[in-house]
Design a protein around this motif. Structure first.
Motif, PDB file in Angstrom:
ATOM      1  N   ALA A  99     -12.594   6.312  -9.182  1.00  0.00           N
ATOM      2  CA  ALA A  99     -12.999   7.688  -9.479  1.00  0.00           C
ATOM      3  C   ALA A  99     -13.383   7.791 -10.947  1.00  0.00           C
ATOM      4  O   ALA A  99     -12.680   7.277 -11.815  1.00  0.00           O
ATOM      5  N   ALA A 100     -14.458   8.510 -11.204  1.00  0.00           N
ATOM      6  CA  ALA A 100     -14.922   8.716 -12.580  1.00  0.00           C
ATOM      7  C   ALA A 100     -14.312   9.989 -13.137  1.00  0.00           C
ATOM      8  O   ALA A 100     -15.001  10.903 -13.556  1.00  0.00           O
ATOM      9  N   ARG A 101     -13.008  10.051 -13.104  1.00  0.00           N
ATOM     10  CA  ARG A 101     -12.295  11.236 -13.565  1.00  0.00           C
ATOM     11  C   ARG A 101     -10.840  10.868 -13.773  1.00  0.00           C
ATOM     12  O   ARG A 101     -10.441   9.739 -13.571  1.00  0.00           O
ATOM     13  N   GLY A 102     -10.047  11.879 -14.148  1.00  0.00           N
ATOM     14  CA  GLY A 102      -8.637  11.653 -14.357  1.00  0.00           C
ATOM     15  C   GLY A 102      -7.861  11.658 -13.062  1.00  0.00           C
ATOM     16  O   GLY A 102      -8.411  11.549 -11.976  1.00  0.00           O
ATOM     17  N   PHE A 103      -6.541  11.801 -13.195  1.00  0.00           N
ATOM     18  CA  PHE A 103      -5.628  11.675 -12.069  1.00  0.00           C
ATOM     19  C   PHE A 103      -5.995  12.607 -10.921  1.00  0.00           C
ATOM     20  O   PHE A 103      -6.192  13.807 -11.099  1.00  0.00           O
ATOM     21  N   THR A 104      -6.088  12.030  -9.738  1.00  0.00           N
ATOM     22  CA  THR A 104      -6.274  12.804  -8.529  1.00  0.00           C
ATOM     23  C   THR A 104      -5.740  12.031  -7.340  1.00  0.00           C
ATOM     24  O   THR A 104      -5.839  10.807  -7.300  1.00  0.00           O
ATOM     25  N   THR A 105      -5.184  12.755  -6.382  1.00  0.00           N
ATOM     26  CA  THR A 105      -4.694  12.147  -5.145  1.00  0.00           C
ATOM     27  C   THR A 105      -5.639  12.415  -3.983  1.00  0.00           C
ATOM     28  O   THR A 105      -5.374  11.999  -2.865  1.00  0.00           O
ATOM     29  N   GLN A 106      -6.728  13.124  -4.247  1.00  0.00           N
ATOM     30  CA  GLN A 106      -7.632  13.553  -3.191  1.00  0.00           C
ATOM     31  C   GLN A 106      -8.692  12.498  -2.916  1.00  0.00           C
ATOM     32  O   GLN A 106      -9.477  12.154  -3.796  1.00  0.00           O
ATOM     33  N   PRO A 107      -8.761  11.993  -1.693  1.00  0.00           N
ATOM     34  CA  PRO A 107      -9.762  10.970  -1.372  1.00  0.00           C
ATOM     35  C   PRO A 107     -11.197  11.406  -1.674  1.00  0.00           C
ATOM     36  O   PRO A 107     -12.022  10.578  -2.060  1.00  0.00           O
ATOM     37  N   THR A 108     -11.480  12.682  -1.517  1.00  0.00           N
ATOM     38  CA  THR A 108     -12.851  13.166  -1.743  1.00  0.00           C
ATOM     39  C   THR A 108     -13.288  13.055  -3.196  1.00  0.00           C
ATOM     40  O   THR A 108     -14.473  13.139  -3.495  1.00  0.00           O
ATOM     41  N   GLN A 109     -12.329  12.884  -4.102  1.00  0.00           N
ATOM     42  CA  GLN A 109     -12.649  12.761  -5.531  1.00  0.00           C
ATOM     43  C   GLN A 109     -12.965  11.323  -5.955  1.00  0.00           C
ATOM     44  O   GLN A 109     -13.314  11.090  -7.109  1.00  0.00           O
ATOM     45  N   TYR A 110     -12.822  10.388  -5.027  1.00  0.00           N
ATOM     46  CA  TYR A 110     -13.100   8.989  -5.325  1.00  0.00           C
ATOM     47  C   TYR A 110     -14.506   8.648  -4.841  1.00  0.00           C
ATOM     48  O   TYR A 110     -14.846   8.908  -3.687  1.00  0.00           O
ATOM     49  N   ALA A 111     -15.282   8.049  -5.717  1.00  0.00           N
ATOM     50  CA  ALA A 111     -16.708   7.863  -5.448  1.00  0.00           C
ATOM     51  C   ALA A 111     -17.012   6.621  -4.626  1.00  0.00           C
ATOM     52  O   ALA A 111     -17.949   6.613  -3.822  1.00  0.00           O
ATOM     53  N   TYR A 112     -16.266   5.552  -4.865  1.00  0.00           N
ATOM     54  CA  TYR A 112     -16.564   4.278  -4.212  1.00  0.00           C
ATOM     55  C   TYR A 112     -15.298   3.724  -3.557  1.00  0.00           C
ATOM     56  O   TYR A 112     -14.202   3.831  -4.137  1.00  0.00           O
ATOM     57  N   TRP A 113     -15.511   3.101  -2.386  1.00  0.00           N
ATOM     58  CA  TRP A 113     -14.404   2.609  -1.581  1.00  0.00           C
ATOM     59  C   TRP A 113     -14.655   1.187  -1.107  1.00  0.00           C
ATOM     60  O   TRP A 113     -15.799   0.802  -0.864  1.00  0.00           O
ATOM     61  N   GLY A 114     -13.575   0.461  -0.927  1.00  0.00           N
ATOM     62  CA  GLY A 114     -13.660  -0.813  -0.256  1.00  0.00           C
ATOM     63  C   GLY A 114     -13.600  -0.632   1.249  1.00  0.00           C
ATOM     64  O   GLY A 114     -13.464   0.490   1.752  1.00  0.00           O
ATOM     65  N   GLN A 115     -13.653  -1.746   1.954  1.00  0.00           N
ATOM     66  CA  GLN A 115     -13.674  -1.708   3.422  1.00  0.00           C
ATOM     67  C   GLN A 115     -12.284  -1.689   4.029  1.00  0.00           C
ATOM     68  O   GLN A 115     -12.120  -1.438   5.223  1.00  0.00           O
ATOM     69  N   GLY A 116     -11.286  -1.958   3.208  1.00  0.00           N
ATOM     70  CA  GLY A 116      -9.910  -1.905   3.686  1.00  0.00           C
ATOM     71  C   GLY A 116      -9.344  -3.252   4.070  1.00  0.00           C
ATOM     72  O   GLY A 116     -10.092  -4.171   4.433  1.00  0.00           O
ATOM     73  N   THR A 117      -8.036  -3.377   3.986  1.00  0.00           N
ATOM     74  CA  THR A 117      -7.334  -4.580   4.416  1.00  0.00           C
ATOM     75  C   THR A 117      -6.095  -4.151   5.200  1.00  0.00           C
ATOM     76  O   THR A 117      -5.388  -3.224   4.790  1.00  0.00           O
ATOM     77  N   GLN A 118      -5.870  -4.792   6.321  1.00  0.00           N
ATOM     78  CA  GLN A 118      -4.789  -4.397   7.230  1.00  0.00           C
ATOM     79  C   GLN A 118      -3.455  -4.976   6.758  1.00  0.00           C
ATOM     80  O   GLN A 118      -3.346  -6.179   6.472  1.00  0.00           O
ATOM     81  N   VAL A 119      -2.461  -4.111   6.721  1.00  0.00           N
ATOM     82  CA  VAL A 119      -1.084  -4.532   6.456  1.00  0.00           C
ATOM     83  C   VAL A 119      -0.247  -4.127   7.671  1.00  0.00           C
ATOM     84  O   VAL A 119      -0.232  -2.951   8.050  1.00  0.00           O
ATOM     85  N   THR A 120       0.399  -5.113   8.270  1.00  0.00           N
ATOM     86  CA  THR A 120       1.190  -4.856   9.467  1.00  0.00           C
ATOM     87  C   THR A 120       2.603  -5.356   9.246  1.00  0.00           C
ATOM     88  O   THR A 120       2.801  -6.515   8.855  1.00  0.00           O
ATOM     89  N   LEU A 121       3.561  -4.472   9.508  1.00  0.00           N
ATOM     90  CA  LEU A 121       4.956  -4.828   9.352  1.00  0.00           C
ATOM     91  C   LEU A 121       5.581  -5.092  10.712  1.00  0.00           C
ATOM     92  O   LEU A 121       5.371  -4.335  11.652  1.00  0.00           O
ATOM     93  N   SER A 122       6.334  -6.142  10.787  1.00  0.00           N
ATOM     94  CA  SER A 122       7.105  -6.423  11.991  1.00  0.00           C
ATOM     95  C   SER A 122       8.580  -6.180  11.672  1.00  0.00           C
ATOM     96  O   SER A 122       9.071  -6.573  10.620  1.00  0.00           O
ATOM     97  N   SER A 123       9.242  -5.507  12.586  1.00  0.00           N
ATOM     98  CA  SER A 123      10.648  -5.157  12.339  1.00  0.00           C
ATOM     99  C   SER A 123      11.575  -6.288  12.746  1.00  0.00           C
ATOM    100  O   SER A 123      11.174  -7.224  13.422  1.00  0.00           O
TER     101      SER A 123
END
Length: 123
Positions: A99-123
């Protein structure tokens, strides 16, 4: 335009650790604040952690505070999320974003995103 690629996800037992990486290219990574988000099946994308452009300021969701650590290396155009004491409820796809700004928790305020990586927990 900044391209982001996450890596480091996988299957891990509860109580274990993972380190996610976010590689940035195509832009000046140090100009941007960075955040990590996660999205579990059937749920909205949720804020996990934030780090300022310099790395001097960080913030965490209450659910991960004390267990996760966000960091960055601007010289390498890399961001990281160290995840310790993982719990089954941490299972999700994890995304880094800038994000080209200060602190924010809002996804809409972030300009660029990666494709994601899966994290799976086994109990």
């Amino acid at each position: 335009q900044v391209q982001l690629v996450e890596s480091g996800g996988g299957l891990v037992q509860a109580g274990g650790s993972l380190r996610l990486s976010c590689a940035a290219s195509g832009g000046t990574f140090s100009w941007y604040a960075m955040g990590w988000f996660r999205q579990a099946p059937g749920k909205e994308r949720a804020f996990v952690a934030y780090i300022s452009w310099s790395g001097g300021s960080t913030s965490y969701a209450d659910s991960v505070k004390g267990r996760f650590t966000i960091s960055r290396d601007n010289a390498k155009n890399m961001g990281y999320l160290q995840m310790n004491s993982l719990k089954p409820e941490d299972t999700a796809v994890y995304y880094c974003a800038v994000a080209a700004r200060g602190f924010t928790t809002q996804p809409t305020q972030y300009a660029y995103w990666g494709q994601g990586t899966q994290v799976t927990l086994s109990s």
